[in-house]
Design a protein around this motif. Structure first.
Motif, PDB file in Angstrom:
ATOM      1  N   SER A  35      -0.755  -7.136 -14.446  1.00  0.00           N
ATOM      2  CA  SER A  35      -1.339  -7.565 -15.716  1.00  0.00           C
ATOM      3  C   SER A  35      -2.857  -7.400 -15.717  1.00  0.00           C
ATOM      4  O   SER A  35      -3.446  -6.974 -16.718  1.00  0.00           O
ATOM      5  CB  SER A  35      -0.967  -9.030 -15.994  1.00  0.00           C
ATOM      6  N   ARG A  36      -3.490  -7.721 -14.601  1.00  0.00           N
ATOM      7  CA  ARG A  36      -4.949  -7.620 -14.517  1.00  0.00           C
ATOM      8  C   ARG A  36      -5.412  -6.170 -14.663  1.00  0.00           C
ATOM      9  O   ARG A  36      -6.457  -5.904 -15.272  1.00  0.00           O
ATOM     10  CB  ARG A  36      -5.424  -8.190 -13.179  1.00  0.00           C
ATOM     11  N   HIS A  37      -4.640  -5.237 -14.109  1.00  0.00           N
ATOM     12  CA  HIS A  37      -5.096  -3.843 -14.056  1.00  0.00           C
ATOM     13  C   HIS A  37      -4.196  -2.896 -14.848  1.00  0.00           C
ATOM     14  O   HIS A  37      -4.094  -1.720 -14.531  1.00  0.00           O
ATOM     15  CB  HIS A  37      -5.163  -3.394 -12.595  1.00  0.00           C
ATOM     16  N   ARG A  38      -3.576  -3.409 -15.906  1.00  0.00           N
ATOM     17  CA  ARG A  38      -2.597  -2.624 -16.663  1.00  0.00           C
ATOM     18  C   ARG A  38      -3.191  -1.372 -17.314  1.00  0.00           C
ATOM     19  O   ARG A  38      -2.482  -0.402 -17.570  1.00  0.00           O
ATOM     20  CB  ARG A  38      -1.944  -3.490 -17.742  1.00  0.00           C
ATOM     21  N   THR A  39      -4.497  -1.372 -17.588  1.00  0.00           N
ATOM     22  CA  THR A  39      -5.118  -0.216 -18.241  1.00  0.00           C
ATOM     23  C   THR A  39      -5.681   0.791 -17.242  1.00  0.00           C
ATOM     24  O   THR A  39      -6.284   1.779 -17.644  1.00  0.00           O
ATOM     25  CB  THR A  39      -6.247  -0.666 -19.182  1.00  0.00           C
ATOM     26  N   GLU A  40      -5.473   0.537 -15.944  1.00  0.00           N
ATOM     27  CA  GLU A  40      -6.058   1.387 -14.916  1.00  0.00           C
ATOM     28  C   GLU A  40      -4.993   2.243 -14.237  1.00  0.00           C
ATOM     29  O   GLU A  40      -3.919   1.752 -13.910  1.00  0.00           O
ATOM     30  CB  GLU A  40      -6.771   0.535 -13.865  1.00  0.00           C
ATOM     31  N   PHE A  45      -6.894  -1.472  -4.320  1.00  0.00           N
ATOM     32  CA  PHE A  45      -5.871  -1.875  -3.361  1.00  0.00           C
ATOM     33  C   PHE A  45      -5.846  -3.402  -3.284  1.00  0.00           C
ATOM     34  O   PHE A  45      -6.890  -4.058  -3.363  1.00  0.00           O
ATOM     35  CB  PHE A  45      -6.168  -1.293  -1.981  1.00  0.00           C
ATOM     36  N   ALA A  46      -4.642  -3.935  -3.120  1.00  0.00           N
ATOM     37  CA  ALA A  46      -4.510  -5.391  -3.209  1.00  0.00           C
ATOM     38  C   ALA A  46      -3.432  -5.920  -2.275  1.00  0.00           C
ATOM     39  O   ALA A  46      -2.513  -5.202  -1.869  1.00  0.00           O
ATOM     40  CB  ALA A  46      -4.203  -5.806  -4.650  1.00  0.00           C
ATOM     41  N   LYS A  47      -3.562  -7.219  -1.956  1.00  0.00           N
ATOM     42  CA  LYS A  47      -2.569  -7.955  -1.179  1.00  0.00           C
ATOM     43  C   LYS A  47      -2.023  -9.088  -2.046  1.00  0.00           C
ATOM     44  O   LYS A  47      -2.740  -9.624  -2.891  1.00  0.00           O
ATOM     45  CB  LYS A  47      -3.209  -8.544   0.085  1.00  0.00           C
ATOM     46  N   LEU A  48      -0.766  -9.435  -1.806  1.00  0.00           N
ATOM     47  CA  LEU A  48      -0.155 -10.571  -2.486  1.00  0.00           C
ATOM     48  C   LEU A  48      -0.101 -11.770  -1.536  1.00  0.00           C
ATOM     49  O   LEU A  48       0.212 -11.609  -0.361  1.00  0.00           O
ATOM     50  CB  LEU A  48       1.265 -10.233  -2.944  1.00  0.00           C
ATOM     51  N   ARG A  49      -0.402 -12.943  -2.054  1.00  0.00           N
ATOM     52  CA  ARG A  49      -0.247 -14.150  -1.233  1.00  0.00           C
ATOM     53  C   ARG A  49       1.238 -14.427  -1.004  1.00  0.00           C
ATOM     54  O   ARG A  49       1.646 -14.785   0.096  1.00  0.00           O
ATOM     55  CB  ARG A  49      -0.912 -15.349  -1.915  1.00  0.00           C
ATOM     56  N   LYS A  50       2.006 -14.276  -2.064  1.00  0.00           N
ATOM     57  CA  LYS A  50       3.450 -14.433  -1.951  1.00  0.00           C
ATOM     58  C   LYS A  50       4.067 -13.047  -1.799  1.00  0.00           C
ATOM     59  O   LYS A  50       3.996 -12.237  -2.712  1.00  0.00           O
ATOM     60  CB  LYS A  50       4.009 -15.134  -3.184  1.00  0.00           C
ATOM     61  N   LYS A  51       4.639 -12.789  -0.629  1.00  0.00           N
ATOM     62  CA  LYS A  51       5.187 -11.477  -0.317  1.00  0.00           C
ATOM     63  C   LYS A  51       6.720 -11.566  -0.350  1.00  0.00           C
ATOM     64  O   LYS A  51       7.352 -11.854   0.674  1.00  0.00           O
ATOM     65  CB  LYS A  51       4.690 -11.000   1.053  1.00  0.00           C
ATOM     66  N   PRO A  52       7.297 -11.331  -1.506  1.00  0.00           N
ATOM     67  CA  PRO A  52       8.755 -11.499  -1.617  1.00  0.00           C
ATOM     68  C   PRO A  52       9.505 -10.452  -0.812  1.00  0.00           C
ATOM     69  O   PRO A  52       9.073  -9.303  -0.686  1.00  0.00           O
ATOM     70  CB  PRO A  52       9.008 -11.321  -3.118  1.00  0.00           C
ATOM     71  N   LYS A  53      10.654 -10.860  -0.283  1.00  0.00           N
ATOM     72  CA  LYS A  53      11.563  -9.922   0.363  1.00  0.00           C
ATOM     73  C   LYS A  53      12.673  -9.584  -0.622  1.00  0.00           C
ATOM     74  O   LYS A  53      13.263 -10.472  -1.237  1.00  0.00           O
ATOM     75  CB  LYS A  53      12.134 -10.505   1.655  1.00  0.00           C
ATOM     76  N   SER A 149       0.235   8.032 -21.321  1.00  0.00           N
ATOM     77  CA  SER A 149      -0.894   7.115 -21.460  1.00  0.00           C
ATOM     78  C   SER A 149      -0.746   5.999 -20.436  1.00  0.00           C
ATOM     79  O   SER A 149       0.355   5.483 -20.216  1.00  0.00           O
ATOM     80  CB  SER A 149      -0.933   6.527 -22.872  1.00  0.00           C
ATOM     81  N   VAL A 150      -1.848   5.603 -19.833  1.00  0.00           N
ATOM     82  CA  VAL A 150      -1.799   4.709 -18.679  1.00  0.00           C
ATOM     83  C   VAL A 150      -1.248   3.324 -19.021  1.00  0.00           C
ATOM     84  O   VAL A 150      -0.289   2.852 -18.401  1.00  0.00           O
ATOM     85  CB  VAL A 150      -3.191   4.586 -18.029  1.00  0.00           C
ATOM     86  N   ALA A 151      -1.851   2.638 -19.997  1.00  0.00           N
ATOM     87  CA  ALA A 151      -1.448   1.257 -20.279  1.00  0.00           C
ATOM     88  C   ALA A 151       0.005   1.153 -20.735  1.00  0.00           C
ATOM     89  O   ALA A 151       0.751   0.308 -20.219  1.00  0.00           O
ATOM     90  CB  ALA A 151      -2.394   0.626 -21.303  1.00  0.00           C
ATOM     91  N   PRO A 152       0.467   1.972 -21.687  1.00  0.00           N
ATOM     92  CA  PRO A 152       1.886   1.893 -22.057  1.00  0.00           C
ATOM     93  C   PRO A 152       2.815   2.175 -20.878  1.00  0.00           C
ATOM     94  O   PRO A 152       3.862   1.532 -20.741  1.00  0.00           O
ATOM     95  CB  PRO A 152       2.026   2.959 -23.150  1.00  0.00           C
ATOM     96  N   PHE A 153       2.439   3.133 -20.037  1.00  0.00           N
ATOM     97  CA  PHE A 153       3.254   3.431 -18.861  1.00  0.00           C
ATOM     98  C   PHE A 153       3.376   2.201 -17.975  1.00  0.00           C
ATOM     99  O   PHE A 153       4.478   1.770 -17.611  1.00  0.00           O
ATOM    100  CB  PHE A 153       2.642   4.589 -18.071  1.00  0.00           C
TER     101      PHE A 153
END
Length: 348
Positions: A35-40, A45-53, A149-153
């Motif tokens: 959601s934060r980077h939907r237009t990019e 690069f990012a890490k998740l605090r909650k790493k679901p299996k 288009s990036v955001a719709p994709f």
């Protein structure tokens, strides 16, 4: 003395990789990241605090953010990848092609499905394509090409990911540490002249350099690069030859693959050169032949006829690429062959 030098070199490399990872953005959950980077096209690069299996079939994956790690099984003798590229249109016949290709992939027991761009020029047609891919039950990795288009994709893929846990946005997940091979993705295309929407995805040398950092940090010696367009070739054997005989691929990909020792690649975009493979020396590799290095041009899954280099007309093709301990090979699936495979296996 030499041993101490090697130890120092490895230690510095490990510290450098750890330092890079520490500079990655951190998000609580995957939806926050998208959601934060939907237009990019190239989110940081990012890490998740909650790493679901996630249990997908017989495999278990850990979603870490930029990285997806296959934790079970730990090893696999070979990895089969079903590949769909450039369906472009959302016509009924093209969607039927995709359904048949996915059924054939399942019959051939692929471990992953890759869809490397130009999935739908009209974003309204993208959900139908993602629905077919999501229903496969196989891990699916989708990335943007030169026509979306990036955001719709990103928005449509996020919605599909919330419905299907086996579907992943490879604009965000750039490294998949698999049980048999490590896959890296480079979304978009390098030449702005062929990026159709104003908000399309153009990658640069800097983007490739960042991807190189992931490649060098990988523990695997078997690296597979996925991008929409092929590397720069030389002559008629190459994957980037257009109808007038010109080679139009991206030389930056050649540099990256050589420098980072990436032996395998999956590409598309140059439709007339589809259904072919070459090795690192740009020598033709025939279907079914195992090669220590292999790059393929998948061709287009579209049912709209396209004239190939040999003068024939294609009405949809896909591939199964197999990467094993002794190299890689590929099989071309035409639309007709996919139907035959599907019927023989009794797969719906």
């Amino acid at each position: 003395m030499f041993q101490r030098f090697v130890l120092l070199f490895l230690t510095v490399g490990l510290l450098s990789s750890n330092a890079q990872a520490k500079n990655w953005d951190t998000f609580e959950v995957w939806q926050d990241y998208l959601s934060r980077h939907r237009t990019e096209c190239f989110p940081p690069f990012a890490k998740l605090r909650k790493k679901p299996k996630l249990k997908i079939g017989k495999s278990v994956y850990r979603l870490e953010g930029t990285k997806l790690v296959e934790v079970k099984p730990r090893r696999r003798a070979q990895t089969r990848v079903g590949v769909i590229s450039a369906p472009k249109d959302g016509t009924r016949l093209t969607l039927s092609n995709i359904e048949n290709f996915v059924a054939a992939f399942k019959a051939k027991k692929v471990h992953w499905i890759v869809a490397n761009g130009d999935l739908a020029y009209d974003s309204k047609g993208l959900p139908a394509v993602l629905e077919i891919l999501g229903k496969s039950g196989v891990p699916v990795f989708v990335s943007i090409g030169n026509g979306e288009s990036v955001a719709p994709f990103n928005d449509h893929v996020l919605a599909a990911m919330e419905k299907y846990s086996n579907l992943f946005n490879a604009n965000f997940i750039r490294l998949v540490e698999g049980a048999g091979v490590t896959m890296l993705t480079m979304p978009g295309y390098y030449d702005p002249a062929y990026i159709h929407p104003e908000d399309g995805c153009k990658y640069t040398r800097k983007n490739l350099q960042k991807l190189s950092l992931l490649a060098r940090a990988s523990k695997s010696k078997k690296l597979l690069l996925v991008s929409h367009g092929p590397p720069k070739g030389q002559g008629k054997n190459s994957l980037d030859v257009i109808h007038d005989g010109t080679n139009v691929g991206d030389g930056m990909l050649n540099t990256m693959m050589a420098k980072d020792k990436i032996s395998f690649g999956i590409f598309g975009h140059i439709l007339e050169s589809g259904g072919r493979g070459v090795n690192a020396q740009n020598e033709a590799v025939k279907p079914g032949v195992k090669s220590p290095s292999l790059m393929v041009n998948v061709g287009s899954a579209s049912a709209i006829p396209w004239k190939m280099l040999d003068g024939s007309s294609a009405e949809g093709m896909a591939m199964v690429v197999t990467v094993g301990r002794a190299g890689a090979s590929y099989e071309v699936l035409t639309a007709a062959k996919a139907v035959a495979v599907k019927r023989k296996a009794g797969v719906k």
